[in-house]
Design a protein around this motif. Structure first.
Motif, PDB file in Angstrom:
ATOM      1  N   ASN A   1       0.800  -1.221  -0.079  1.00  0.00           N
ATOM      2  CA  ASN A   1      -0.013   0.115   0.057  1.00  0.00           C
ATOM      3  C   ASN A   1       0.987   1.308   0.049  1.00  0.00           C
ATOM      4  N   GLY A   2       0.996   1.597  -1.096  1.00  0.00           N
ATOM      5  CA  GLY A   2       2.182   2.844  -1.325  1.00  0.00           C
ATOM      6  C   GLY A   2       3.456   2.162  -1.467  1.00  0.00           C
ATOM      7  N   GLU A   3       4.481   2.778  -1.016  1.00  0.00           N
ATOM      8  CA  GLU A   3       5.806   2.553  -1.348  1.00  0.00           C
ATOM      9  C   GLU A   3       6.426   1.492  -0.001  1.00  0.00           C
ATOM     10  N   ASN A   4       5.967   1.830   1.203  1.00  0.00           N
ATOM     11  CA  ASN A   4       6.553   0.856   2.205  1.00  0.00           C
ATOM     12  C   ASN A   4       5.514   0.142   3.088  1.00  0.00           C
ATOM     13  N   GLY A   5       4.084   0.460   2.688  1.00  0.00           N
ATOM     14  CA  GLY A   5       3.221   0.092   3.669  1.00  0.00           C
ATOM     15  C   GLY A   5       2.614  -1.524   3.226  1.00  0.00           C
ATOM     16  N   VAL A   6       2.743  -2.398   4.166  1.00  0.00           N
ATOM     17  CA  VAL A   6       2.205  -3.649   3.761  1.00  0.00           C
ATOM     18  C   VAL A   6       0.895  -3.694   4.403  1.00  0.00           C
ATOM     19  N   VAL A   7      -0.178  -4.360   3.604  1.00  0.00           N
ATOM     20  CA  VAL A   7      -1.579  -4.714   4.039  1.00  0.00           C
ATOM     21  C   VAL A   7      -1.410  -6.363   4.093  1.00  0.00           C
ATOM     22  N   VAL A   8      -1.747  -6.638   5.291  1.00  0.00           N
ATOM     23  CA  VAL A   8      -1.747  -8.293   5.317  1.00  0.00           C
ATOM     24  C   VAL A   8      -3.339  -8.379   5.538  1.00  0.00           C
ATOM     25  N   ARG A   9      -3.591  -9.558   4.848  1.00  0.00           N
ATOM     26  CA  ARG A   9      -4.983 -10.102   4.752  1.00  0.00           C
ATOM     27  C   ARG A   9      -5.196 -11.524   5.235  1.00  0.00           C
TER      28      ARG A   9
ATOM     29  N   MET B   1       3.254  -9.105  13.281  1.00  0.00           N
ATOM     30  CA  MET B   1       3.487  -8.717  12.061  1.00  0.00           C
ATOM     31  C   MET B   1       4.302  -7.753  11.848  1.00  0.00           C
ATOM     32  N   SER B   2       4.302  -6.659  12.754  1.00  0.00           N
ATOM     33  CA  SER B   2       5.287  -5.206  12.547  1.00  0.00           C
ATOM     34  C   SER B   2       6.580  -6.009  13.030  1.00  0.00           C
ATOM     35  N   ASN B   3       6.722  -6.874  14.152  1.00  0.00           N
ATOM     36  CA  ASN B   3       7.948  -7.346  14.434  1.00  0.00           C
ATOM     37  C   ASN B   3       8.675  -8.015  13.441  1.00  0.00           C
TER      38      ASN B   3
ATOM     39  N   HIS C   1      -1.803  -1.987   7.709  1.00  0.00           N
ATOM     40  CA  HIS C   1      -2.875  -2.508   8.396  1.00  0.00           C
ATOM     41  C   HIS C   1      -3.118  -4.175   8.128  1.00  0.00           C
ATOM     42  N   ILE C   2      -3.912  -4.649   9.105  1.00  0.00           N
ATOM     43  CA  ILE C   2      -4.273  -6.171   8.701  1.00  0.00           C
ATOM     44  C   ILE C   2      -5.800  -6.118   8.656  1.00  0.00           C
ATOM     45  N   VAL C   3      -6.178  -7.233   7.528  1.00  0.00           N
ATOM     46  CA  VAL C   3      -7.440  -7.453   7.117  1.00  0.00           C
ATOM     47  C   VAL C   3      -7.831  -8.811   7.895  1.00  0.00           C
TER      48      VAL C   3
ATOM     49  N   PRO D   1     -10.790 -11.873   9.077  1.00  0.00           N
ATOM     50  CA  PRO D   1     -11.825 -12.428   8.891  1.00  0.00           C
ATOM     51  C   PRO D   1     -12.865 -11.611   9.439  1.00  0.00           C
ATOM     52  N   SER D   2     -14.330 -11.597   8.954  1.00  0.00           N
ATOM     53  CA  SER D   2     -15.290 -11.055   9.570  1.00  0.00           C
ATOM     54  C   SER D   2     -15.753 -11.644  10.707  1.00  0.00           C
ATOM     55  N   GLY D   3     -15.928 -11.295  11.761  1.00  0.00           N
ATOM     56  CA  GLY D   3     -16.257 -11.988  13.099  1.00  0.00           C
ATOM     57  C   GLY D   3     -14.892 -12.041  14.021  1.00  0.00           C
ATOM     58  N   SER D   4     -13.640 -11.830  13.791  1.00  0.00           N
ATOM     59  CA  SER D   4     -12.564 -11.863  14.048  1.00  0.00           C
ATOM     60  C   SER D   4     -12.249 -10.783  15.154  1.00  0.00           C
TER      61      SER D   4
END
Length: 85
Positions: free
Chosen positions: A35-43, A65-67, A78-80, A82-85
């Motif tokens: 997400n952008g140059e250095n941002g990571v989105v974890v799903r 995840m940051s570590n 950010h982390i996405v 599952p619904s209900g988690s």
């Protein structure tokens, strides 16, 4: 999964691979994107037989995840979950 450039011998797949494998044993799939140059989105996606009680709370997952990303030039956006988690 997105291909990342080589990062001094450690790419994002290496940084997050252990967690991807660990989550897979509980029925989850971990993927990431930039997400952008250095941002990571974890799903994290729950499979049909996913262990509903096996995911740690979001703040704990964010710390983990940051570590994992510390040896790379990337940071957790950010982390996405599952619904209900």
């Amino acid at each position: 999964m997105t291909d990342a450039p080589e990062l001094d011998g450690m790419d994002l797949d290496c940084a997050l691979g252990g967690f991807r494998d660990m989550l897979a044993t509980d029925g989850y799939t971990l993927s990431w994107s930039l997400n952008g140059e250095n941002g990571v989105v974890v799903r994290i996606v729950a499979g049909e037989d996913a262990c509903a009680d096996c995911l740690v709370p979001l703040p704990v997952m964010e710390t983990i995840m940051s570590n994992a990303l510390e040896p790379t030039p990337y940071t957790l956006d950010h982390i996405v979950l599952p619904s209900g988690s």
